[in-house]
Design a protein around this motif. Structure first.
Motif, mmCIF file in Angstrom:
data_model
loop_
_atom_site.group_PDB
_atom_site.id
_atom_site.type_symbol
_atom_site.label_atom_id
_atom_site.label_comp_id
_atom_site.label_asym_id
_atom_site.label_seq_id
_atom_site.Cartn_x
_atom_site.Cartn_y
_atom_site.Cartn_z
ATOM 1 N N ARG A 95 47.423 -23.543 63.766
ATOM 2 C CA ARG A 95 47.841 -23.115 64.472
ATOM 3 C C ARG A 95 47.577 -21.180 65.197
ATOM 4 N NH1 ARG A 95 50.767 -20.369 58.790
ATOM 5 N NH2 ARG A 95 49.794 -21.716 58.066
ATOM 6 N N ALA A 96 48.037 -21.203 66.158
ATOM 7 C CA ALA A 96 47.605 -20.123 66.607
ATOM 8 C C ALA A 96 48.577 -19.238 67.307
ATOM 9 C CB ALA A 96 46.952 -20.464 68.009
ATOM 10 N N ARG A 101 42.773 -12.134 55.923
ATOM 11 C CA ARG A 101 42.728 -12.817 54.393
ATOM 12 C C ARG A 101 41.378 -13.656 54.035
ATOM 13 N NH1 ARG A 101 47.385 -13.189 52.133
ATOM 14 N NH2 ARG A 101 49.171 -12.613 53.002
ATOM 15 N N ASP A 102 41.377 -13.705 53.015
ATOM 16 C CA ASP A 102 39.613 -14.406 53.067
ATOM 17 C C ASP A 102 39.942 -15.859 53.271
ATOM 18 O OD1 ASP A 102 40.495 -14.898 50.457
ATOM 19 O OD2 ASP A 102 38.706 -13.296 49.688
ATOM 20 N N SER A 103 38.791 -16.506 52.687
ATOM 21 C CA SER A 103 38.886 -17.934 52.710
ATOM 22 C C SER A 103 39.661 -18.648 51.541
ATOM 23 C CB SER A 103 37.712 -18.156 52.853
ATOM 24 O OG SER A 103 36.742 -18.447 51.954
ATOM 25 N N PHE A 126 41.986 -22.469 62.555
ATOM 26 C CA PHE A 126 41.546 -23.221 61.820
ATOM 27 C C PHE A 126 41.859 -24.541 61.496
ATOM 28 C CE2 PHE A 126 37.296 -20.759 63.272
ATOM 29 C CZ PHE A 126 37.436 -20.713 64.978
ATOM 30 N N THR A 127 41.412 -25.727 61.429
ATOM 31 C CA THR A 127 41.601 -26.979 60.742
ATOM 32 C C THR A 127 40.546 -26.835 60.089
ATOM 33 O OG1 THR A 127 40.229 -28.858 61.767
ATOM 34 C CG2 THR A 127 43.139 -28.500 62.271
ATOM 35 N N PHE A 158 40.119 -18.529 59.974
ATOM 36 C CA PHE A 158 40.606 -17.246 60.598
ATOM 37 C C PHE A 158 40.146 -16.652 61.524
ATOM 38 C CE2 PHE A 158 42.669 -17.461 56.510
ATOM 39 C CZ PHE A 158 43.879 -18.266 56.693
ATOM 40 N N ILE A 159 40.339 -16.873 63.036
ATOM 41 C CA ILE A 159 39.830 -15.425 63.934
ATOM 42 C C ILE A 159 41.112 -14.999 64.295
ATOM 43 C CG2 ILE A 159 37.538 -16.430 64.001
ATOM 44 C CD1 ILE A 159 38.576 -17.099 66.996
ATOM 45 N N GLU A 160 40.425 -13.317 64.663
ATOM 46 C CA GLU A 160 41.369 -13.246 66.082
ATOM 47 C C GLU A 160 40.360 -12.341 66.849
ATOM 48 O OE1 GLU A 160 44.923 -9.757 66.141
ATOM 49 O OE2 GLU A 160 43.126 -9.354 65.445
ATOM 50 N N LEU A 161 40.989 -12.609 68.639
ATOM 51 C CA LEU A 161 40.151 -12.734 69.553
ATOM 52 C C LEU A 161 40.897 -11.598 69.969
ATOM 53 C CD1 LEU A 161 40.000 -16.599 71.289
ATOM 54 C CD2 LEU A 161 38.586 -15.381 69.605
ATOM 55 N N THR A 162 41.022 -10.256 70.713
ATOM 56 C CA THR A 162 41.109 -9.202 71.521
ATOM 57 C C THR A 162 41.175 -9.766 72.951
ATOM 58 O OG1 THR A 162 39.698 -8.284 69.810
ATOM 59 C CG2 THR A 162 40.536 -6.430 71.796
#
Length: 170
Positions: free
Chosen positions: A67-68, A80-82, A101-102, A143-147
């Motif tokens: 998802r995005a 959150r952690d894994s 990510f999947t 999970f990652i967040e791009l600024t």
């Protein structure tokens, strides 16, 4: 200013031709090398503080993500952690592009970040450069967040990423 525009245009033209060989809808990660080596292509994205050399094929390509979604400035966030335990909360001061990510891509992303510790990774969506960041330590999260610097880039990237997402809502 004209020189900067020409450099960016040339870099985009070079990278666009490199990326055409791959699925342009993929989320792609390139480890940026500081020095030229055979088989590497020059990139120079001054607006991302990213100058160096990359492989013609992405070091990691994700044709599908889970998802995005975008978080605008002033939005409450939770990391959150894994295992989905909350590890941090706050409020955004920038446009954030959140990507999950999947499960299949988590290990590959962790391996990529292990190889890239101390170097920049250029993140592309098709032929669009999104972000270049120095990897400080391996990342094992889904999970990652791009600024991102602009609302238009965040919204455009979100729309394109949703086309390769399994889920449509955060």
């Amino acid at each position: 200013m004209k020189k900067l525009s020409i450099l960016i245009a040339l870099s985009l033209q070079t990278l666009t031709s490199v990326c055409l060989a791959e699925n342009t809808d993929s989320l792609k990660f390139y480890i940026v090398e500081p020095d030229s080596k055979p088989g590497l292509t020059k990139v120079d994205f001054m607006h991302l503080d990213c100058t160096g050399w990359i492989h013609t094929e992405a070091d990691l390509s994700m044709p599908q993500i889970d998802r995005a979604y975008v978080t605008p400035p002033g939005k409450q966030w939770t990391h959150r952690d894994s295992k989905l335990n909350i590890i941090e909360r706050g409020e955004t001061t920038y446009w954030g592009l959140n990507i999950t990510f999947t499960k299949e891509n988590v290990t590959a992303f962790e391996r990529l970040t292990e190889k890239a510790v101390g170097r920049k990774v250029l993140i592309m969506l098709g032929d669009t450069p999104l972000l270049a960041a120095t990897v400080i330590r391996p990342i094992s999260s889904r999970f990652i967040e791009l600024t991102l610097k602009s609302e238009s880039l965040a919204n455009s990237a979100e729309k394109r990423l949703k086309a390769i997402s399994k889920k449509q809502t955060p």
